[in-house]
Design a protein around this motif. Sequence first.
Motif, PDB file in Angstrom:
ATOM      1  N   SER A 138     -12.090 -42.924 -45.890  1.00 24.74           N
ATOM      2  CA  SER A 138     -12.223 -41.838 -44.929  1.00 24.74           C
ATOM      3  C   SER A 138     -12.634 -42.371 -43.566  1.00 24.74           C
ATOM      4  O   SER A 138     -12.209 -41.872 -42.528  1.00 24.74           O
ATOM      5  CB  SER A 138     -13.221 -40.787 -45.433  1.00 24.74           C
ATOM      6  OG  SER A 138     -14.490 -41.354 -45.533  1.00 24.74           O
ATOM      7  N   TYR A 139     -13.423 -43.450 -43.569  1.00 25.04           N
ATOM      8  CA  TYR A 139     -13.817 -44.047 -42.300  1.00 25.04           C
ATOM      9  C   TYR A 139     -12.599 -44.584 -41.558  1.00 25.04           C
ATOM     10  O   TYR A 139     -12.409 -44.328 -40.361  1.00 25.04           O
ATOM     11  CB  TYR A 139     -14.816 -45.177 -42.547  1.00 25.04           C
ATOM     12  CG  TYR A 139     -15.221 -45.911 -41.296  1.00 25.04           C
ATOM     13  CD1 TYR A 139     -16.215 -45.401 -40.468  1.00 25.04           C
ATOM     14  CD2 TYR A 139     -14.605 -47.095 -40.929  1.00 25.04           C
ATOM     15  CE1 TYR A 139     -16.581 -46.050 -39.317  1.00 25.04           C
ATOM     16  CE2 TYR A 139     -14.969 -47.766 -39.773  1.00 25.04           C
ATOM     17  CZ  TYR A 139     -15.959 -47.237 -38.971  1.00 25.04           C
ATOM     18  OH  TYR A 139     -16.314 -47.894 -37.830  1.00 25.04           O
ATOM     19  N   THR A 167     -10.460 -41.704 -40.170  1.00 25.10           N
ATOM     20  CA  THR A 167     -10.944 -41.112 -38.923  1.00 25.10           C
ATOM     21  C   THR A 167     -10.774 -42.093 -37.773  1.00 25.10           C
ATOM     22  O   THR A 167     -10.453 -41.702 -36.655  1.00 25.10           O
ATOM     23  CB  THR A 167     -12.430 -40.714 -39.035  1.00 25.10           C
ATOM     24  OG1 THR A 167     -13.108 -41.758 -39.710  1.00 25.10           O
ATOM     25  CG2 THR A 167     -12.596 -39.417 -39.773  1.00 25.10           C
ATOM     26  N   GLU A 168     -10.932 -43.352 -38.072  1.00 22.85           N
ATOM     27  CA  GLU A 168     -10.756 -44.389 -37.053  1.00 22.85           C
ATOM     28  C   GLU A 168      -9.343 -44.366 -36.503  1.00 22.85           C
ATOM     29  O   GLU A 168      -9.106 -44.479 -35.320  1.00 22.85           O
ATOM     30  CB  GLU A 168     -11.048 -45.753 -37.682  1.00 22.85           C
ATOM     31  CG  GLU A 168     -11.198 -46.864 -36.694  1.00 22.85           C
ATOM     32  CD  GLU A 168     -12.618 -46.908 -36.132  1.00 22.85           C
ATOM     33  OE1 GLU A 168     -13.058 -48.009 -35.853  1.00 22.85           O
ATOM     34  OE2 GLU A 168     -13.275 -45.853 -35.977  1.00 22.85           O
ATOM     35  N   VAL A 181      -6.992 -36.993 -39.711  1.00 21.07           N
ATOM     36  CA  VAL A 181      -8.155 -36.204 -40.077  1.00 21.07           C
ATOM     37  C   VAL A 181      -8.214 -35.988 -41.577  1.00 21.07           C
ATOM     38  O   VAL A 181      -9.240 -36.183 -42.210  1.00 21.07           O
ATOM     39  CB  VAL A 181      -8.160 -34.854 -39.346  1.00 21.07           C
ATOM     40  CG1 VAL A 181      -9.444 -34.101 -39.649  1.00 21.07           C
ATOM     41  CG2 VAL A 181      -8.007 -35.084 -37.852  1.00 21.07           C
TER      42      VAL A 181
END
Lengths: 299, 331
Positions: free
Chosen positions: B274-275, B278-279, B283
């Motif tokens: 998830s990191y 988002t990076e 989304v």
Amino acid sequence: MARTRLTQNQRKGRMGILFLAPWLIGFILLFALPIGESLRYSLSQLEMTTEGMSMNFIGFDNFQAAFTQHPSYNRVLTEAVIDMVVNVPLIIFFSLFSATLLNQKFRGRGLARAIFFLPVILASGALLGVEGGDILQNVMQSANSQQGDSMSLLKSFELERMLIESGANESIVSYLTDAVNRIYEIISRSGVQILIFLAGLQSISPSLYEAAKIEGATGYEAFWKITFPMISPLILTNVIYTVIDAFSSSQMTVLIQDTAFRTFQFGLSSAMSWIYFLCISIILFIMYSLISRKVFYYD
Amino acid sequence: MEPMQQKSVTAVNRSAWLTRFMTGFLWKLVRLVLLVGISYVILYPIILKISIAFKDKQDLYNKTVVWIPKNFTLDNFKLVLQVIDYPKVLLNTVLLSGGTMILQMITCALAGYAFAKLKFKGSNLLFILVVFTILVPPQTIMVPTYALYKNFDIFGIIELFTGKPGINLIGTYWPFIISSGLAMGLKTGLFIYIFRQFFRGIPKEIEEAAYMDGAGILTTFLRVMLPNAVPAIVTVMLFAFVWQWNDTYFSTLVLINPDLMSAKVATVAGQIASYLATEAGMVTSTGNIDPFYLSMLSNTLILLAILPLVVMYFFAQRYFVESVERTGLVG
């Protein structure tokens, strides 16, 4: 004299109870009550209501459901039991062998011991589980044995063919080659057992070996006539340790936990764990009675 | 005639010596091969992780790179440290493992000593119960244990005073303190067993000499017996620390989102995914993340998670191995 002796013993007994107090409270509060509760759960239907949980006694329905209705319980249970029955002898044999090896004098023994005990700290619980399902590691592993598939097949296939041609029993052969293929699993689960065996080997008095040597015993004879009987009580200890160590790595654990906290079937989950416990008790009992006949106690 | 006989005798001697030398040499060779082989199997995963952790992303697709990275980099470590608050997790884990270790050591030493030297009527029966606690799989009492900490109450005392059905301890560190302080933590029965065996092995004369000199039972235990029990203490401390460090069963049971090393290792893949998502500006979807890259990062984290243990082990190892040999671990 007799009176003072008695009071000393009485005083000791009282202190003993005091020393045991934390454990005793813990045992009642955190073990005896929960285990009774768990037995009750396994015989009941638990339902979450607005004011907590409601419990209806339904007899052995949960046990029946575990066997007849749950999609994977039977398979996981058989796998866990077979895994235990297959692995325990292998681990015991391997750890006894390694302990004898590490007990000999050679250069670099300290380093070898340090490496052999590394699984004691690394191979418990999560890390092992994560390792199994790792893609990159698997890819690198197969890339490493350069020719890919043909090479990794070769390792035990060739051995298997050779042994069968030499006339060995087929089921024994497949057991052995299976052991070769799972060597990492076996090694990583036998750290503590090696430790226990090694401690046992150290405690055998050297005078026994000296006497045997003077009588003309070979190293082989000395192993079977002295070493083996002397550490046979530890085989029992190690069998028990291996079995309880398997709890943490077993697939069963995951299933029981998921049944309770994912699908909220607390009764079913308790019933499952009781069946599991009974299976383990039976295995342990059989192993115990098989081994304890051969065990030799020095005193 | 005579010198010839002598010659043959020396020849026989020499050949006997030669066979002995050869078998000795062969055995040494076999032993060396076995030791090196098994050590390799044990060290292999660690070496593999180290190799993966220092690799650059592009090395993953380079066929010529197998072990030694071509583009040596610390990016993996940097990224993992961004996703996870490593110092905090490390501190939490060390404090928790250290705390439970000390509590367990105290209670187990007391209980073990009582079982070995301070016998009273029924203490042997109680010891059988200790063995029983070792043998029951922890899953059997899992649900009641959860319920117990959810509404924690000691024999209904708290309810009597406050009127509420106990205190909710789920999500706090209290369950660890309670269970290890009452000698019912992870595999604690085993520690009691180790202490009992060890104290049983200490000669009675030492104890009696202390009593003769006027020491009480508590003083004898603290000043005479405990200093003698250092090997057992070291063994128990190491096991307690390591097992708590690696445990996921109990910590996921009583903590809601544990900030502990073992739990982080188990759940890290999702977090990193998830990191990274988002990076990269995505989304919702995590499907576009390269699984190999993900695996590379989680390997790095595993390495970071076991690193403190390995470092500790290599300092304590010598002492530890010697201690275990002198412990009463031997039935």
